[in-house]
Design a protein around this motif. Sequence first.
Motif, PDB file in Angstrom:
ATOM      1  N   THR A  28       0.826  -1.201   0.000  1.00 60.59           N
ATOM      2  CA  THR A  28       0.000   0.000   0.000  1.00 60.59           C
ATOM      3  C   THR A  28       0.862   1.255   0.000  1.00 60.59           C
ATOM      4  OG1 THR A  28      -1.699  -1.204   1.226  1.00 60.59           O
ATOM      5  CG2 THR A  28      -1.853   1.192   1.226  1.00 60.59           C
ATOM      6  N   GLU A  29       1.950   1.256   0.767  1.00 61.84           N
ATOM      7  CA  GLU A  29       2.861   2.399   0.763  1.00 61.84           C
ATOM      8  C   GLU A  29       3.570   2.532  -0.587  1.00 61.84           C
ATOM      9  OE1 GLU A  29       5.428   2.750   4.194  1.00 61.84           O
ATOM     10  OE2 GLU A  29       4.079   1.499   5.381  1.00 61.84           O
ATOM     11  N   LEU A  30       3.888   1.400  -1.225  1.00 61.58           N
ATOM     12  CA  LEU A  30       4.539   1.463  -2.528  1.00 61.58           C
ATOM     13  C   LEU A  30       3.612   2.096  -3.564  1.00 61.58           C
ATOM     14  CD1 LEU A  30       6.847   0.774  -4.474  1.00 61.58           C
ATOM     15  CD2 LEU A  30       5.860  -1.523  -4.701  1.00 61.58           C
ATOM     16  N   GLN A  31       2.334   1.762  -3.517  1.00 63.52           N
ATOM     17  CA  GLN A  31       1.408   2.345  -4.475  1.00 63.52           C
ATOM     18  C   GLN A  31       1.324   3.863  -4.331  1.00 63.52           C
ATOM     19  OE1 GLN A  31      -2.208  -0.062  -3.861  1.00 63.52           O
ATOM     20  NE2 GLN A  31      -1.953  -0.798  -5.961  1.00 63.52           N
ATOM     21  N   ALA A  32       1.496   4.356  -3.103  1.00 68.11           N
ATOM     22  CA  ALA A  32       1.480   5.808  -2.907  1.00 68.11           C
ATOM     23  C   ALA A  32       2.601   6.489  -3.684  1.00 68.11           C
ATOM     24  CB  ALA A  32       1.592   6.129  -1.417  1.00 68.11           C
ATOM     25  N   THR A  33       3.729   5.802  -3.858  1.00 70.17           N
ATOM     26  CA  THR A  33       4.856   6.389  -4.588  1.00 70.17           C
ATOM     27  C   THR A  33       4.726   6.215  -6.092  1.00 70.17           C
ATOM     28  OG1 THR A  33       6.179   4.352  -4.481  1.00 70.17           O
ATOM     29  CG2 THR A  33       6.329   5.862  -2.616  1.00 70.17           C
ATOM     30  N   LEU A  34       3.882   5.274  -6.531  1.00 70.22           N
ATOM     31  CA  LEU A  34       3.747   5.008  -7.963  1.00 70.22           C
ATOM     32  C   LEU A  34       2.691   5.869  -8.632  1.00 70.22           C
ATOM     33  CD1 LEU A  34       4.019   1.097  -7.993  1.00 70.22           C
ATOM     34  CD2 LEU A  34       5.822   2.772  -8.373  1.00 70.22           C
ATOM     35  N   VAL A  35       1.861   6.564  -7.829  1.00 68.59           N
ATOM     36  CA  VAL A  35       0.812   7.405  -8.418  1.00 68.59           C
ATOM     37  C   VAL A  35       1.426   8.463  -9.322  1.00 68.59           C
ATOM     38  CG1 VAL A  35      -1.009   9.062  -7.893  1.00 68.59           C
ATOM     39  CG2 VAL A  35      -0.783   6.986  -6.527  1.00 68.59           C
ATOM     40  N   TYR A  36       2.521   9.065  -8.866  1.00 69.90           N
ATOM     41  CA  TYR A  36       3.175  10.104  -9.669  1.00 69.90           C
ATOM     42  C   TYR A  36       3.589   9.566 -11.032  1.00 69.90           C
ATOM     43  CZ  TYR A  36       7.489  12.095 -11.518  1.00 69.90           C
ATOM     44  OH  TYR A  36       8.463  12.551 -12.352  1.00 69.90           O
ATOM     45  N   MET A  37       4.149   8.348 -11.066  1.00 66.29           N
ATOM     46  CA  MET A  37       4.602   7.797 -12.337  1.00 66.29           C
ATOM     47  C   MET A  37       3.441   7.530 -13.280  1.00 66.29           C
ATOM     48  SD  MET A  37       7.651   5.224 -11.146  1.00 66.29           S
ATOM     49  CE  MET A  37       8.929   5.780 -10.014  1.00 66.29           C
ATOM     50  N   LEU A  38       2.277   7.136 -12.737  1.00 66.04           N
ATOM     51  CA  LEU A  38       1.111   6.921 -13.584  1.00 66.04           C
ATOM     52  C   LEU A  38       0.681   8.211 -14.271  1.00 66.04           C
ATOM     53  CD1 LEU A  38      -1.067   4.546 -11.366  1.00 66.04           C
ATOM     54  CD2 LEU A  38       0.168   3.949 -13.446  1.00 66.04           C
ATOM     55  N   TYR A  39       0.686   9.301 -13.506  1.00 62.56           N
ATOM     56  CA  TYR A  39       0.253  10.579 -14.086  1.00 62.56           C
ATOM     57  C   TYR A  39       1.357  11.204 -14.939  1.00 62.56           C
ATOM     58  CZ  TYR A  39      -4.155  10.794 -11.572  1.00 62.56           C
ATOM     59  OH  TYR A  39      -5.426  10.540 -11.127  1.00 62.56           O
ATOM     60  N   ALA A  40       2.631  10.952 -14.601  1.00 59.15           N
ATOM     61  CA  ALA A  40       3.715  11.534 -15.384  1.00 59.15           C
ATOM     62  C   ALA A  40       3.741  10.981 -16.799  1.00 59.15           C
ATOM     63  CB  ALA A  40       5.056  11.278 -14.697  1.00 59.15           C
ATOM     64  N   GLN A  41       3.376   9.709 -16.952  1.00 59.07           N
ATOM     65  CA  GLN A  41       3.353   9.084 -18.275  1.00 59.07           C
ATOM     66  C   GLN A  41       1.989   9.156 -18.945  1.00 59.07           C
ATOM     67  OE1 GLN A  41       6.063   7.794 -19.869  1.00 59.07           O
ATOM     68  NE2 GLN A  41       7.304   8.524 -18.161  1.00 59.07           N
TER      69      GLN A  41
END
Length: 873
Positions: free
Chosen positions: A558-571
């Motif tokens: 769950t904490e890892l997904q919090a850091t991956l949100v940015y990459m989803l929107y950046a791409q």
Amino acid sequence: MLRVLLDDHALAADIVPYIEHAYVLSLTGLRSSRWAIRNVCSLLYASLTRRVFGNNQSKEISKYDGITGRELFTRFPGLHPFLTNQLEDAVDQMADAESLMADNHLENVDPLSMALRSGAEFIHPALYPCLILLSRLQPSPQESPHTLAEPSDSADVVAQSPHSESATSAVAPPMNLEEEPLTRVNERNSTVHVTSASTMLSMYSFTELVEMCVDSPVFKTREMAARAFAPLVPSDRATSVIVSLLKGLRDASNCLTTNSCHGALCQIHELLKVHFCTRSTSLAMRRAFIAHVFPALTALWSLFIHSPPRDDGEPDGAGMVEISDIVRHRYLLIVNEYVTCGELWTLTRQQADAEFARSVQLSLSRFRVSALYGSLHPLFSDRRVLRLLGSAQTPGAFGTVMEMARLFLACIDDRTMAVMRTDGSVKLYMDTDEGENVGDQVQYNPWPVLSSLLSNDEFYEAKLLVLEWMSEHASNEQMDIFGRIGITNLLPLLIADTETTGDPLVRAASIRLLALLCTKLEIAPAVFPVDDLPAFWDRISAQLSARICPISVALALTELQATLVYMLYAQSYEGAHSRLRSWADHLYKWSDPECPAPYRLAASRSLVTYSAIKRFYETTMADVDPASEEILRLCYWRVLQDDDEEIREYVAQSISRRLGRQLGCDQACERLVADFEPTVFPHTYVANRLAYLLGLPTAEFDVDRARIEAEHAVDMAVNPSRALFDHESPNIYIDQLRNMQLAYFSLVTIASGSPQSAKEFAGAARCCVEALDAARVALVSHGSGGEATSLSPLYPLIQSWILGARLLVFVAAHLENSQQTIARVKEVVGAWFEESLVHPWIVRALNSLNDMCDIEGISKDDAVSDLFLLTFI
């Protein structure tokens, strides 16, 4: 009965004359053949120890209680000869056991069963209690007026064996044996008893007897004897004893048994723990450690730590004595605790002598660099050796490898500059001579060793240790180590662990480290080694939804997904909004107050991580889904009001750091509300706050349903079975009342900035007014009157409904035809004023509501001006 009397503090002074006899009774009773007698004697012994020494804070850490041996035996002189005789008997039984094992020449006899029999049947019942009692003593700063000289390399200090005359000769005070004979043991069988009064207060007789237990074949006996031995040594002689034991190990290494060697190291470990690594350790003791103990301790490195095997399977260093893993483990424990991180305790105080501080750092750095390049790197870089170590089943093998891994990581942290000389050896730069061709400066690259440990599944404990070490560096902003490792080398291994089925603890540690690195380092989506990021996200979500996902892994994912949100929107991936929404719903479920604390804590950490990344990449995440933001804001509100103080403070501190000023949890909640955009209010959040103000289990805001539920709440509150709680102070529900106030404050804030919200708020707030009126009618029908308003289940509900009525008055002032609504509120309030014995705090809240109805054009300041005085918080 004796145990009860000893535990009675009122008899503390009266029971002192009987302490000696009680100790004799408890220790002699342990030899009884009846279990009941042995049991009560052990309980009596425990009470006596608490009475004399106090409660020990830890069973494993040596915590001494401020009483020395001289003080103890001055108060209880009869204990000295009694304990001496008990230890003599114990030593005799141990000698009998060793003789039995040595004389065993019979065939078809299992050596293991014989060893177990000798350990179980030939250990004196009073041995361990006597050793525990001696271990609770505080070491004397000086046993006699004579002070032993500083240790040197001369022959009069070095002993031939660690358990012949080494420690006892250093501890024994110089005296005339004809006038003051000592207790001596000859051949471990015959004992010469003492009668001298001054010798009765001496610890020397105990020192010699306890030391005879240190080489016992029973592991626990050796450890307890070493723990009892340390306080018997005066502080001014501790250095001499340690150096004598170390040099005895070095000089007699070829003839020492494993038990004797391990016992001597246990003695050294306990002596260092008691006399050196304490707050009261003097500067002279620290100097003595660096000057004498440190060289003698590190001189044993080549003896106890073998070089890695050759290619042909034969070890280097032929002729070296075979060292058991339990011996090597104990030696590494001492090195890691007192040498590897020696600066932490040798230089804790402000040292006036800068030269001493420099010599300490140089000495420790030399050892770390030599151990790193000479032994640890060749050992851990060979994966074949790691597999052999991981599969070893000998006692102490696991602990040995773990301590060597800790030593390796500590050596990596040494920032002392080294140089590579022309012959390939490594030397400290500051040790080079002027004009010497020192070669190139080198900085150790730990990746070859770390990659071997991280890819080794046979020894996952060492892998877990490395991951926790990296996480600690990332948390403390010590990111230079990842530059030496190479982040592109590390990320693929960590990502592979997120989808494996290995040990859950290792997986969770890898995922947490990956999340930390994504938070602390600016990892571009193009560098993140995942081909299809949305598919990777979906696989993580599938693991979270699986029923067999371990809790530690789920929290880390769950904490890892919090850091991956940015990459989803950046791409600009398709479906970023829906994935963020599903993650927000997941956090909303985990932040529920009824959810277990570990999940709520993980939700709070994920929220803080997401908030930090969003602020850092504000431009990239400007078009985040508004619906998801509403849910995450509600999650923030929940964790700020969590029952667990750690969770509340963690989130409040994160908001305080963002704003640059210290905020409490309540202030953070207010700030969270104040940051709402006035034109877009969170519908999920508002519905939750309105339902909280209503305080009833109604799925919809219906007036008739609210009246029914209010009447039912009154019926339950005035039930005769609750008569015992009539006088309970409602202020014990201060947290619940505070949450009501914050809910009201948030709704007023939203309504003041969003005119279209007034109609939505009015319907739910009207339910609160009708519930308030229905409660009064129900109280009258029960004949309870206003005095029932102090009942604990009813008081917070009435206060909540009054706040809901205030909200109705505020929003009605901004609507057309508001006179009828305000008149209804005044009617309900007036009916309450006709009741007697209403709780005064409720009367005060009703008066404030009535005054608010008379204000024209109510502003937000008018609505919240007296909010935090309504319930006497």
